[in-house]
Design a protein around this motif. Sequence first.
Motif, PDB file in Angstrom:
ATOM      1  N   GLN A 124       3.382   5.243  -6.184  1.00 40.42           N
ATOM      2  CA  GLN A 124       2.993   5.119  -7.598  1.00 40.42           C
ATOM      3  C   GLN A 124       1.975   6.195  -7.971  1.00 40.42           C
ATOM      4  O   GLN A 124       2.124   6.883  -8.988  1.00 40.42           O
ATOM      5  CB  GLN A 124       2.417   3.723  -7.831  1.00 40.42           C
ATOM      6  N   LYS A 125       0.973   6.368  -7.153  1.00 42.56           N
ATOM      7  CA  LYS A 125      -0.079   7.352  -7.416  1.00 42.56           C
ATOM      8  C   LYS A 125       0.474   8.781  -7.339  1.00 42.56           C
ATOM      9  O   LYS A 125       0.148   9.624  -8.179  1.00 42.56           O
ATOM     10  CB  LYS A 125      -1.222   7.177  -6.422  1.00 42.56           C
ATOM     11  N   SER A 126       1.317   9.043  -6.362  1.00 47.50           N
ATOM     12  CA  SER A 126       1.851  10.397  -6.163  1.00 47.50           C
ATOM     13  C   SER A 126       2.769  10.855  -7.287  1.00 47.50           C
ATOM     14  O   SER A 126       2.885  12.052  -7.542  1.00 47.50           O
ATOM     15  CB  SER A 126       2.607  10.474  -4.834  1.00 47.50           C
ATOM     16  N   ALA A 147      -5.732   2.476   2.409  1.00 48.65           N
ATOM     17  CA  ALA A 147      -4.979   3.281   1.442  1.00 48.65           C
ATOM     18  C   ALA A 147      -4.081   4.235   2.226  1.00 48.65           C
ATOM     19  O   ALA A 147      -4.484   4.775   3.256  1.00 48.65           O
ATOM     20  CB  ALA A 147      -5.924   4.066   0.537  1.00 48.65           C
ATOM     21  N   LYS A 206       6.515  13.080   0.628  1.00 51.44           N
ATOM     22  CA  LYS A 206       6.540  13.290  -0.826  1.00 51.44           C
ATOM     23  C   LYS A 206       7.813  14.023  -1.245  1.00 51.44           C
ATOM     24  O   LYS A 206       8.427  13.675  -2.253  1.00 51.44           O
ATOM     25  CB  LYS A 206       5.313  14.082  -1.284  1.00 51.44           C
ATOM     26  N   SER A 212       5.878   0.291 -11.658  1.00 53.51           N
ATOM     27  CA  SER A 212       5.103  -0.939 -11.530  1.00 53.51           C
ATOM     28  C   SER A 212       5.474  -1.587 -10.200  1.00 53.51           C
ATOM     29  O   SER A 212       6.629  -1.525  -9.774  1.00 53.51           O
ATOM     30  CB  SER A 212       5.378  -1.892 -12.691  1.00 53.51           C
ATOM     31  N   GLU A 261       2.770   9.419 -10.569  1.00 58.76           N
ATOM     32  CA  GLU A 261       2.353   8.823 -11.838  1.00 58.76           C
ATOM     33  C   GLU A 261       2.568   9.740 -13.039  1.00 58.76           C
ATOM     34  O   GLU A 261       2.721   9.256 -14.162  1.00 58.76           O
ATOM     35  CB  GLU A 261       0.898   8.364 -11.767  1.00 58.76           C
ATOM     36  N   ASP A 262       2.612  11.040 -12.828  1.00 53.54           N
ATOM     37  CA  ASP A 262       2.826  11.966 -13.946  1.00 53.54           C
ATOM     38  C   ASP A 262       4.304  12.080 -14.343  1.00 53.54           C
ATOM     39  O   ASP A 262       4.606  12.532 -15.441  1.00 53.54           O
ATOM     40  CB  ASP A 262       2.292  13.359 -13.602  1.00 53.54           C
ATOM     41  N   ASN A 295       0.821  -1.210   0.000  1.00 60.65           N
ATOM     42  CA  ASN A 295       0.000   0.000   0.000  1.00 60.65           C
ATOM     43  C   ASN A 295       0.858   1.265   0.000  1.00 60.65           C
ATOM     44  O   ASN A 295       0.491   2.266  -0.613  1.00 60.65           O
ATOM     45  CB  ASN A 295      -0.970  -0.011   1.181  1.00 60.65           C
ATOM     46  N   ALA A 336       1.999   1.674  -3.506  1.00 61.78           N
ATOM     47  CA  ALA A 336       0.867   2.149  -4.314  1.00 61.78           C
ATOM     48  C   ALA A 336       0.678   3.653  -4.136  1.00 61.78           C
ATOM     49  O   ALA A 336       0.355   4.363  -5.095  1.00 61.78           O
ATOM     50  CB  ALA A 336      -0.403   1.392  -3.939  1.00 61.78           C
ATOM     51  N   ALA A 337       0.909   4.151  -2.926  1.00 63.08           N
ATOM     52  CA  ALA A 337       0.807   5.597  -2.681  1.00 63.08           C
ATOM     53  C   ALA A 337       1.915   6.340  -3.426  1.00 63.08           C
ATOM     54  O   ALA A 337       1.685   7.427  -3.981  1.00 63.08           O
ATOM     55  CB  ALA A 337       0.883   5.884  -1.185  1.00 63.08           C
ATOM     56  N   GLU A 346      -1.868   7.672   2.399  1.00 61.61           N
ATOM     57  CA  GLU A 346      -1.676   9.001   1.837  1.00 61.61           C
ATOM     58  C   GLU A 346      -0.354   9.543   2.365  1.00 61.61           C
ATOM     59  O   GLU A 346      -0.118   9.545   3.576  1.00 61.61           O
ATOM     60  CB  GLU A 346      -2.834   9.919   2.213  1.00 61.61           C
TER      61      GLU A 346
END
Length: 169
Positions: free
Chosen positions: A24-26, A151, A159, A34, A28-29, A18, A21-22, A153
């Motif tokens: 990856q999401k943060s 999830a 970050k 993967s 992604e741009d 998880n 995954a956070a 954050e």
Amino acid sequence: MNILAISGSASPKGSNFNFLAAIQKSFEDEYFISIYNQLSEFPLFSPDHLSKGIPTIVQEFKNEIEEADAVLISTPEYTHNIPAVLKNMIEWCTHSGEFSDKKIIPITFTPHAPRGEHAMQSLLFSLKALDAKVLTQFPIYKTDVEVKNQAIELSADVKEMLKTALELL
């Protein structure tokens, strides 16, 4: 940039997955990340297995490492060490060289300080034996992030730390 993120946990959908995954999401741009979380499905390494051929799941994983520009490893600490599934993965890659000169960022993701310190030492010893190129390493604690319905954050501080680390790639 293609980054392979490896969850070193024995729990495929646990907090280290998880956490990745956070990440990856943060990011992604900026990065293609993967997540690999199937280490618990690897057979136990034995030199005898090498003579019988590499199992398909292990060979596919090795291919993912080779195709990645860099690797991010997130691991918990079990009994002052890395989990057996992560050590097993390292043993499968010891003789074949997938990690040689590969850019690596190891992270321990544990409940609180000082947990993770021994696991990081163990992981760094193993990565050095594989001739991996460790760019930086650091701990992140569950107290540094927010968890909502499993999830994770990331805080602004986490970050920023991750952004700085990823820029080293």
